[in-house]
Write a protein that holds these residues in place. Structure first.
Motif, PDB file in Angstrom:
ATOM      1  N   UNK A 232       0.872  -1.277   0.065  1.00 27.70           N
ATOM      2  CA  UNK A 232      -0.045  -0.132  -0.011  1.00 27.70           C
ATOM      3  C   UNK A 232       0.896   1.111   0.106  1.00 27.70           C
ATOM      4  N   UNK A 233       2.129   1.232   0.735  1.00 29.16           N
ATOM      5  CA  UNK A 233       2.956   2.411   0.822  1.00 29.16           C
ATOM      6  C   UNK A 233       3.239   2.787  -0.883  1.00 29.16           C
ATOM      7  N   UNK A 234       3.634   1.937  -1.580  1.00 30.75           N
ATOM      8  CA  UNK A 234       4.011   2.382  -2.880  1.00 30.75           C
ATOM      9  C   UNK A 234       3.164   2.539  -3.780  1.00 30.75           C
ATOM     10  N   UNK A 235       1.681   2.207  -3.592  1.00 31.11           N
ATOM     11  CA  UNK A 235       0.705   2.681  -4.238  1.00 31.11           C
ATOM     12  C   UNK A 235       0.065   4.125  -4.107  1.00 31.11           C
ATOM     13  N   UNK A 236       0.476   4.335  -2.653  1.00 26.96           N
ATOM     14  CA  UNK A 236      -0.144   5.575  -2.382  1.00 26.96           C
ATOM     15  C   UNK A 236       0.656   6.658  -2.717  1.00 26.96           C
ATOM     16  N   UNK A 237       1.864   6.497  -3.088  1.00 29.63           N
ATOM     17  CA  UNK A 237       2.739   7.405  -3.771  1.00 29.63           C
ATOM     18  C   UNK A 237       1.939   7.930  -4.858  1.00 29.63           C
ATOM     19  N   UNK A 238       1.639   7.022  -5.968  1.00 31.44           N
ATOM     20  CA  UNK A 238       0.900   7.378  -7.152  1.00 31.44           C
ATOM     21  C   UNK A 238      -0.507   7.927  -6.651  1.00 31.44           C
ATOM     22  N   UNK A 239      -1.314   7.467  -5.682  1.00 32.38           N
ATOM     23  CA  UNK A 239      -2.661   7.919  -5.493  1.00 32.38           C
ATOM     24  C   UNK A 239      -2.452   9.374  -5.188  1.00 32.38           C
ATOM     25  N   UNK A 240      -1.348   9.617  -4.426  1.00 31.36           N
ATOM     26  CA  UNK A 240      -1.414  11.195  -3.666  1.00 31.36           C
ATOM     27  C   UNK A 240      -1.102  12.095  -4.956  1.00 31.36           C
ATOM     28  N   UNK A 241      -0.264  11.639  -5.867  1.00 36.55           N
ATOM     29  CA  UNK A 241       0.178  12.313  -7.159  1.00 36.55           C
ATOM     30  C   UNK A 241      -1.100  12.749  -8.121  1.00 36.55           C
ATOM     31  N   UNK A 242      -2.146  11.945  -7.994  1.00 41.51           N
ATOM     32  CA  UNK A 242      -3.078  12.183  -9.133  1.00 41.51           C
ATOM     33  C   UNK A 242      -4.348  12.678  -8.286  1.00 41.51           C
TER      34      UNK A 242
ATOM     35  N   UNK B 121       1.664   1.858 -11.732  1.00 43.12           N
ATOM     36  CA  UNK B 121       1.040   3.023 -12.708  1.00 43.12           C
ATOM     37  C   UNK B 121       0.102   2.327 -13.661  1.00 43.12           C
ATOM     38  N   UNK B 122       0.567   1.475 -14.005  1.00 42.56           N
ATOM     39  CA  UNK B 122      -0.518   0.813 -15.218  1.00 42.56           C
ATOM     40  C   UNK B 122      -1.634   0.315 -14.639  1.00 42.56           C
ATOM     41  N   UNK B 123      -1.785  -0.411 -13.469  1.00 44.04           N
ATOM     42  CA  UNK B 123      -3.096  -0.864 -12.926  1.00 44.04           C
ATOM     43  C   UNK B 123      -3.728   0.361 -12.486  1.00 44.04           C
ATOM     44  N   UNK B 124      -3.312   1.426 -11.857  1.00 47.64           N
ATOM     45  CA  UNK B 124      -3.999   2.466 -11.340  1.00 47.64           C
ATOM     46  C   UNK B 124      -4.575   3.362 -12.634  1.00 47.64           C
ATOM     47  N   UNK B 125      -3.834   3.373 -13.867  1.00 45.96           N
ATOM     48  CA  UNK B 125      -4.368   3.875 -15.178  1.00 45.96           C
ATOM     49  C   UNK B 125      -5.638   3.282 -15.461  1.00 45.96           C
ATOM     50  N   UNK B 126      -5.649   1.905 -15.362  1.00 43.32           N
ATOM     51  CA  UNK B 126      -6.881   1.107 -16.020  1.00 43.32           C
ATOM     52  C   UNK B 126      -8.018   1.138 -14.862  1.00 43.32           C
ATOM     53  N   UNK B 127      -7.814   1.553 -13.604  1.00 42.63           N
ATOM     54  CA  UNK B 127      -8.581   1.774 -12.851  1.00 42.63           C
ATOM     55  C   UNK B 127      -9.314   3.162 -12.865  1.00 42.63           C
ATOM     56  N   UNK B 128      -8.520   4.137 -13.450  1.00 44.92           N
ATOM     57  CA  UNK B 128      -9.181   5.368 -13.462  1.00 44.92           C
ATOM     58  C   UNK B 128      -9.849   5.337 -14.916  1.00 44.92           C
ATOM     59  N   UNK B 129      -9.512   4.713 -15.792  1.00 42.67           N
ATOM     60  CA  UNK B 129     -10.116   4.331 -17.158  1.00 42.67           C
ATOM     61  C   UNK B 129     -11.554   3.821 -16.935  1.00 42.67           C
TER      62      UNK B 129
ATOM     63  N   UNK C 258      -4.281  10.593 -16.387  1.00 41.48           N
ATOM     64  CA  UNK C 258      -3.999   9.403 -17.209  1.00 41.48           C
ATOM     65  C   UNK C 258      -2.816   9.911 -17.907  1.00 41.48           C
ATOM     66  N   UNK C 259      -2.286  11.074 -18.352  1.00 43.21           N
ATOM     67  CA  UNK C 259      -1.195  11.360 -18.935  1.00 43.21           C
ATOM     68  C   UNK C 259      -0.001  11.228 -18.055  1.00 43.21           C
ATOM     69  N   UNK C 260      -0.291  11.629 -16.798  1.00 38.31           N
ATOM     70  CA  UNK C 260       0.828  11.442 -15.601  1.00 38.31           C
ATOM     71  C   UNK C 260       1.067   9.789 -15.449  1.00 38.31           C
ATOM     72  N   UNK C 261      -0.009   8.956 -15.349  1.00 44.35           N
ATOM     73  CA  UNK C 261       0.060   7.629 -15.187  1.00 44.35           C
ATOM     74  C   UNK C 261       0.802   6.794 -16.058  1.00 44.35           C
ATOM     75  N   UNK C 262       0.561   7.315 -17.481  1.00 39.47           N
ATOM     76  CA  UNK C 262       0.998   6.635 -18.519  1.00 39.47           C
ATOM     77  C   UNK C 262       2.287   6.629 -18.898  1.00 39.47           C
ATOM     78  N   UNK C 263       2.766   7.719 -18.107  1.00 36.10           N
ATOM     79  CA  UNK C 263       4.485   7.825 -18.398  1.00 36.10           C
ATOM     80  C   UNK C 263       5.265   7.914 -17.290  1.00 36.10           C
ATOM     81  N   UNK C 264       4.601   7.427 -16.210  1.00 30.45           N
ATOM     82  CA  UNK C 264       5.177   7.172 -14.816  1.00 30.45           C
ATOM     83  C   UNK C 264       6.087   5.615 -15.104  1.00 30.45           C
ATOM     84  N   UNK C 265       7.241   5.526 -14.340  1.00 30.95           N
ATOM     85  CA  UNK C 265       7.914   4.487 -14.540  1.00 30.95           C
ATOM     86  C   UNK C 265       7.771   3.472 -13.486  1.00 30.95           C
ATOM     87  N   UNK C 266       6.812   3.715 -12.429  1.00 30.07           N
ATOM     88  CA  UNK C 266       6.737   2.940 -11.423  1.00 30.07           C
ATOM     89  C   UNK C 266       5.660   1.620 -11.864  1.00 30.07           C
ATOM     90  N   UNK C 267       5.864   0.810 -11.102  1.00 31.82           N
ATOM     91  CA  UNK C 267       5.101  -0.547 -11.433  1.00 31.82           C
ATOM     92  C   UNK C 267       3.606  -0.590 -11.381  1.00 31.82           C
TER      93      UNK C 267
END
Length: 111
Positions: free
Chosen positions: A14-24, A44-52, A33-42
């Motif tokens: 959860x700690x790693x996922x919260x870094x991206x959640x706080x970002x968006x 980012x892709x499932x979080x992008x699919x969740x936002x979609x 979506x643009x931020x998550x698409x080009x983010x290098x963290x592992x």
């Protein structure tokens, strides 16, 4: 009217996922979506699919609505199940390894 999407039991801490959640959090959906698409963290892709998925849920509830005004109203990450494993350690001992997972909830809404 707001729309919700949930991701359950994703095998990342959860700690790693919260870094991206706080970002968006609070961003417009297109920027998030643009931020998550080009983010290098592992994570980012499932979080992008969740936002979609949340966007598509909003479209189904609000037919004919303008999706350009959507923002990520709320996003939170909770801990989920933890798999407990043992790793061999010196002198016959075993160290405990906790493989964590998380639940993510995204709520999108217009401004």
């Amino acid at each position: 009217m707001e729309a919700v999407a949930k991701l359950r039991n994703y095998p990342t801490s959860p700690r790693k996922m919260r870094l991206l959640a706080d970002l968006i959090r609070g961003m417009q959906v297109e920027k998030a979506l643009a931020e998550l698409e080009f983010n290098a963290k592992h994570s980012a892709s499932p979080l992008r699919k969740l936002v979609l998925s949340a966007i598509n849920n909003w479209k189904q509830q609000n037919e004919g609505g303008d999706e350009s005004q959507l923002v990520v109203k709320t996003i939170f990450v909770d801990g989920a199940r933890t798999l407990k494993r043992m790793r061999p350690a010196p002198q016959g001992r075993g160290y405990r390894v906790r493989k964590r997972s998380n639940h993510v909830t995204v709520i999108v809404d217009t401004k």
